[in-house]
Design an enzyme around this catalytic site. Structure first.
Site, PDB file in Angstrom:
ATOM      1  N   ARG A 102      88.699  31.648  35.362  1.00 46.80           N
ATOM      2  CA  ARG A 102      87.980  31.714  33.978  1.00 46.80           C
ATOM      3  C   ARG A 102      89.089  32.413  33.027  1.00 46.80           C
ATOM      4  NH1 ARG A 102      82.398  29.577  31.528  1.00 46.80           N
ATOM      5  NH2 ARG A 102      83.462  27.375  32.480  1.00 46.80           N
ATOM      6  N   HIS A 129      89.465  21.929  30.728  1.00 52.39           N
ATOM      7  CA  HIS A 129      88.020  22.903  31.640  1.00 52.39           C
ATOM      8  C   HIS A 129      88.032  21.474  33.010  1.00 52.39           C
ATOM      9  CE1 HIS A 129      84.603  24.198  33.197  1.00 52.39           C
ATOM     10  NE2 HIS A 129      83.696  24.405  33.028  1.00 52.39           N
ATOM     11  N   GLN A 132      85.162  20.567  34.758  1.00 51.59           N
ATOM     12  CA  GLN A 132      83.579  19.938  34.233  1.00 51.59           C
ATOM     13  C   GLN A 132      83.944  18.814  34.223  1.00 51.59           C
ATOM     14  OE1 GLN A 132      80.513  21.529  32.696  1.00 51.59           O
ATOM     15  NE2 GLN A 132      80.279  19.753  32.805  1.00 51.59           N
ATOM     16  N   ASP A 224      80.177  18.997  22.435  1.00 51.02           N
ATOM     17  CA  ASP A 224      80.064  20.414  22.290  1.00 51.02           C
ATOM     18  C   ASP A 224      79.776  21.004  22.211  1.00 51.02           C
ATOM     19  OD1 ASP A 224      80.891  22.367  24.561  1.00 51.02           O
ATOM     20  OD2 ASP A 224      82.516  22.280  24.056  1.00 51.02           O
ATOM     21  N   ARG A 292      77.907  19.698  39.049  1.00 52.25           N
ATOM     22  CA  ARG A 292      78.829  20.768  38.923  1.00 52.25           C
ATOM     23  C   ARG A 292      78.765  21.535  40.425  1.00 52.25           C
ATOM     24  NH1 ARG A 292      80.744  23.694  34.761  1.00 52.25           N
ATOM     25  NH2 ARG A 292      82.138  24.123  35.930  1.00 52.25           N
TER      26      ARG A 292
HETATM   27  N1   CP Z   1      79.629  23.661  31.202  1.00 53.04           N
HETATM   28  C1   CP Z   1      80.356  25.224  31.816  1.00 53.04           C
HETATM   29  O1   CP Z   1      81.521  25.174  32.282  1.00 53.04           O
HETATM   30  O2   CP Z   1      78.905  26.341  31.935  1.00 53.04           O
HETATM   31  P1   CP Z   1      78.906  27.502  32.394  1.00 53.04           P
HETATM   32  O3   CP Z   1      80.089  28.329  31.242  1.00 53.04           O
HETATM   33  O4   CP Z   1      77.782  28.103  32.289  1.00 53.04           O
HETATM   34  O5   CP Z   1      79.857  27.992  33.303  1.00 53.04           O
HETATM   35  N1  NVA Z   2      84.208  24.487  25.084  1.00 54.88           N
HETATM   36  C1  NVA Z   2      83.361  25.200  26.024  1.00 54.88           C
HETATM   37  C2  NVA Z   2      83.062  25.543  26.876  1.00 54.88           C
HETATM   38  C3  NVA Z   2      81.782  25.865  27.388  1.00 54.88           C
HETATM   39  C4  NVA Z   2      81.471  25.944  29.253  1.00 54.88           C
HETATM   40  C5  NVA Z   2      84.666  27.289  25.874  1.00 54.88           C
HETATM   41  O1  NVA Z   2      85.204  27.049  25.921  1.00 54.88           O
HETATM   42  O2  NVA Z   2      83.335  27.710  25.089  1.00 54.88           O
END
Ligand code: CP
Ligand code: NVA
Length: 305
Positions: A102, A129, A132, A224, A292
């Site tokens: 990540r 993502h 997700q 989101d 997930r």
């Molecule tokens: N939705 C998601 O990826 O959550 P986190 O940022 O908690 O991993």
């Molecule tokens: N769009 C958000 C998603 C978090 C899971 C971010 O990138 O912070």
């Protein structure tokens, strides 16, 4: 399928296989049947951003598959002090069976895949993502029985989630409407890729500034956060711009009566979504979060078995 970097790289067969494995692993877990398919395999999990769901679901998932997960915060490994992606990929490929990462720059994930020789899983970049969105589609499939022909409306920032939703819906033949304010639209290259897949799958893509146009007759409403990780300095300005995009009762009433609600979480209640919607009977957000675990286990099995 060697890596999971973008949903666009997957075939419909890949997605169907991931879903059927996820369905089986979920059922077996609930029945108490062990499935140590990745016994003695190791997964490095590199994080340069925060996480609750991604970290815990990958770590627990790897444990349930009989493997060993290593949490590698960028604060602790040399990557965070400037060691190159090339050297990191070379070295970690000699220790590990797979990496989930990540981070901010999408190109760092692509480079890790290019320079290493183990499967790489994108656990979120500024651009996408994919884990997700595969989970979200699986969750809709569980609740609606099918995906093709359904309409998903995404309302809000044209961010990593919206980009991957475009990829995902176009791949599986779902219609998708994205409503975002001017200047906050989805990535142009991703829109073009989704349009290519939509021609094959028959999905219809609508991009609009008007949230009411997007949600009309939708089967799924998705939003989101307005302030993604790394955008904290823009918070006040973003809240002002995005307020007309809040998912609330009025907006929701324009969708189909049985429209379900999705949000990747973390959610900021009474900003992008009101509490009555996210806590309401049509919200699937916690099933989505649970899934997930099951979907990512299926992804790891496909890439690392
Ligand atoms: N939705 C998601 O990826 O959550 P986190 O940022 O908690 O991993
Ligand atoms: N769009 C958000 C998603 C978090 C899971 C971010 O990138 O912070």
């Amino acid at each position: 399928m060697k890596h999971l970097i973008s949903v666009y790289d997957l075939t419909l067969e890949d997605i169907n296989e991931i879903f059927s494995t996820a369905e089986r692993l979920k059922r077996q877990l609930k029945e108490g049947v062990e499935h140590k398919i990745l016994k003695n395999k190791t997964l490095g999990m590199i994080f340069t951003k925060s996480s609750t769901r991604t970290r815990v679901s990958f770590e627990v998932g790897m444990y349930q598959l009989g493997g060993y997960p290593l949490f590698l915060s960028s604060n602790d490994i040399q990557l965070g002090r400037g060691e190159t992606i090339y050297d990191t990929a070379q070295v970690l490929s000699r220790y590990l069976d797979g990496i989930m990462i990540r981070t901010f720059d999408h190109s760092d994930v692509e480079d890790l895949a290019k320079y290493g020789n183990i499967p790489i899983i994108n656990g979120l970049t500024d651009l996408m993502h994919p884990c997700q969105i595969l989970t979200d589609l699986f969750t809709v499939y569980e609740h609606k029985g099918d995906l093709k022909g359904l309409k998903l409306a995404y309302v809000g920032d044209g961010n990593n989630i919206a980009n991957s939703l475009l990829h995902g819906c176009a791949k599986v033949g779902m219609d998708i409407s994205v409503a975002s304010p001017k200047g906050y639209e989805c990535d142009k290259n991703i829109v073009a890729e989704a349009q290519k897949d939509a021609e094959v799958s028959g999905s219809k893509i609508v991009l609009t500034e008007d949230p009411y146009v997007a949600v009309k007759d939708a089967d799924v409403i998705y939003t989101d956060t307005w302030v993604s990780m790394g955008q904290e300095a823009e918070k006040a300005e973003r809240i002002k711009i995005f307020m007309p995009y809040q998912v609330n009762n009025d907006l929701y009433s324009k969708a189909k009566e049985d429209a379900v609600f999705l949000h990747c979480l973390p959610a900021y209640r009474d900003y992008e979504v009101t509490s009555d919607i996210i806590d309401g009977s049509q919200s699937l957000v916690f099933d989505e979060a649970e899934n997930r675990l099951h979907v990512q286990k299926a992804i790891m099995v496909k890439l690392m078995e």
